[in-house]
Scaffold this motif. Structure first.
Motif, PDB file in Angstrom:
ATOM      1  N   LEU A  72      11.792  26.736  35.941  1.00 48.46           N
ATOM      2  CA  LEU A  72      12.543  26.142  34.838  1.00 48.46           C
ATOM      3  C   LEU A  72      11.617  25.397  33.897  1.00 48.46           C
ATOM      4  N   PRO A  73      12.004  25.302  32.632  1.00 46.73           N
ATOM      5  CA  PRO A  73      11.239  24.426  31.744  1.00 46.73           C
ATOM      6  C   PRO A  73      11.405  22.980  32.196  1.00 46.73           C
ATOM      7  N   THR A  74      10.536  22.123  31.757  1.00 51.68           N
ATOM      8  CA  THR A  74      10.513  20.740  32.220  1.00 51.68           C
ATOM      9  C   THR A  74      11.859  20.044  32.080  1.00 51.68           C
ATOM     10  N   ASP A  75      12.567  20.286  30.984  1.00 50.92           N
ATOM     11  CA  ASP A  75      13.844  19.598  30.801  1.00 50.92           C
ATOM     12  C   ASP A  75      14.903  20.073  31.792  1.00 50.92           C
ATOM     13  N   GLY A  76      14.690  21.170  32.481  1.00 52.89           N
ATOM     14  CA  GLY A  76      15.609  21.635  33.514  1.00 52.89           C
ATOM     15  C   GLY A  76      15.322  21.047  34.881  1.00 52.89           C
ATOM     16  N   HIS A  77      14.191  20.389  35.046  1.00 54.99           N
ATOM     17  CA  HIS A  77      13.826  19.818  36.345  1.00 54.99           C
ATOM     18  C   HIS A  77      14.769  18.699  36.756  1.00 54.99           C
ATOM     19  N   PRO A 134       1.116  25.633  27.538  1.00 57.57           N
ATOM     20  CA  PRO A 134       1.079  24.596  28.571  1.00 57.57           C
ATOM     21  C   PRO A 134       2.467  24.104  28.967  1.00 57.57           C
ATOM     22  N   ALA A 135       3.482  24.334  28.115  1.00 53.56           N
ATOM     23  CA  ALA A 135       4.837  23.882  28.438  1.00 53.56           C
ATOM     24  C   ALA A 135       5.632  24.950  29.173  1.00 53.56           C
ATOM     25  N   ALA A 136       5.059  26.105  29.393  1.00 57.06           N
ATOM     26  CA  ALA A 136       5.774  27.181  30.078  1.00 57.06           C
ATOM     27  C   ALA A 136       5.954  26.833  31.555  1.00 57.06           C
TER      28      ALA A 136
END
Length: 113
Positions: free
Chosen positions: A69-74, A38-40
């Motif tokens: 991008l992964p969430t932290d890259g948003h 789900p985090a992909a």
């Protein structure tokens, strides 16, 4: 039939026997199946309507980079787009528009002697 059993076992037979055959504990997922994460990163497929301003449209298209991008890259993408949109709006304020029409003049005192 006994002739086929007399030769050395091939690799697939010995591997199958070692793992307990098909459907053993090591075969939890079928081959080729990907585990759900789900985090992909996943595209949101949010439509972006062109604004007619090439600079703004390029910034809005940049939002699509967050899809991969992964969430932290948003955060980096969002801040970059926000900075660009803010600069575009600031530039609109910096450009002088057409001259303002002359304001109403007060003629109430012009007839005094």
């Amino acid at each position: 039939m006994s002739e086929s059993m007399t030769g050395p076992p091939d690799a697939s037979r010995s591997e199958s026997a070692a793992t307990g055959g098909a459907g053993g504990a090591d075969d939890a997922e079928p081959p080729g199946a990907e585990a759900y994460d789900p985090a992909a990163p996943a595209p949101l497929h949010v439509p972006r309507t062109p604004t007619g301003d090439d600079g703004v449209d390029a910034l809005l298209d940049r939002l699509g980079d967050a899809d991969h991008l992964p969430t932290d890259g948003h955060v980096e993408v969002y801040e970059d787009v926000h900075r660009g949109l803010r600069d575009t709006l600031t530039a609109l304020d910096a450009h002088p528009g057409p001259p303002a029409p002359p304001g109403p003049t007060d003629h109430s005192n012009s007839n005094r002697s």
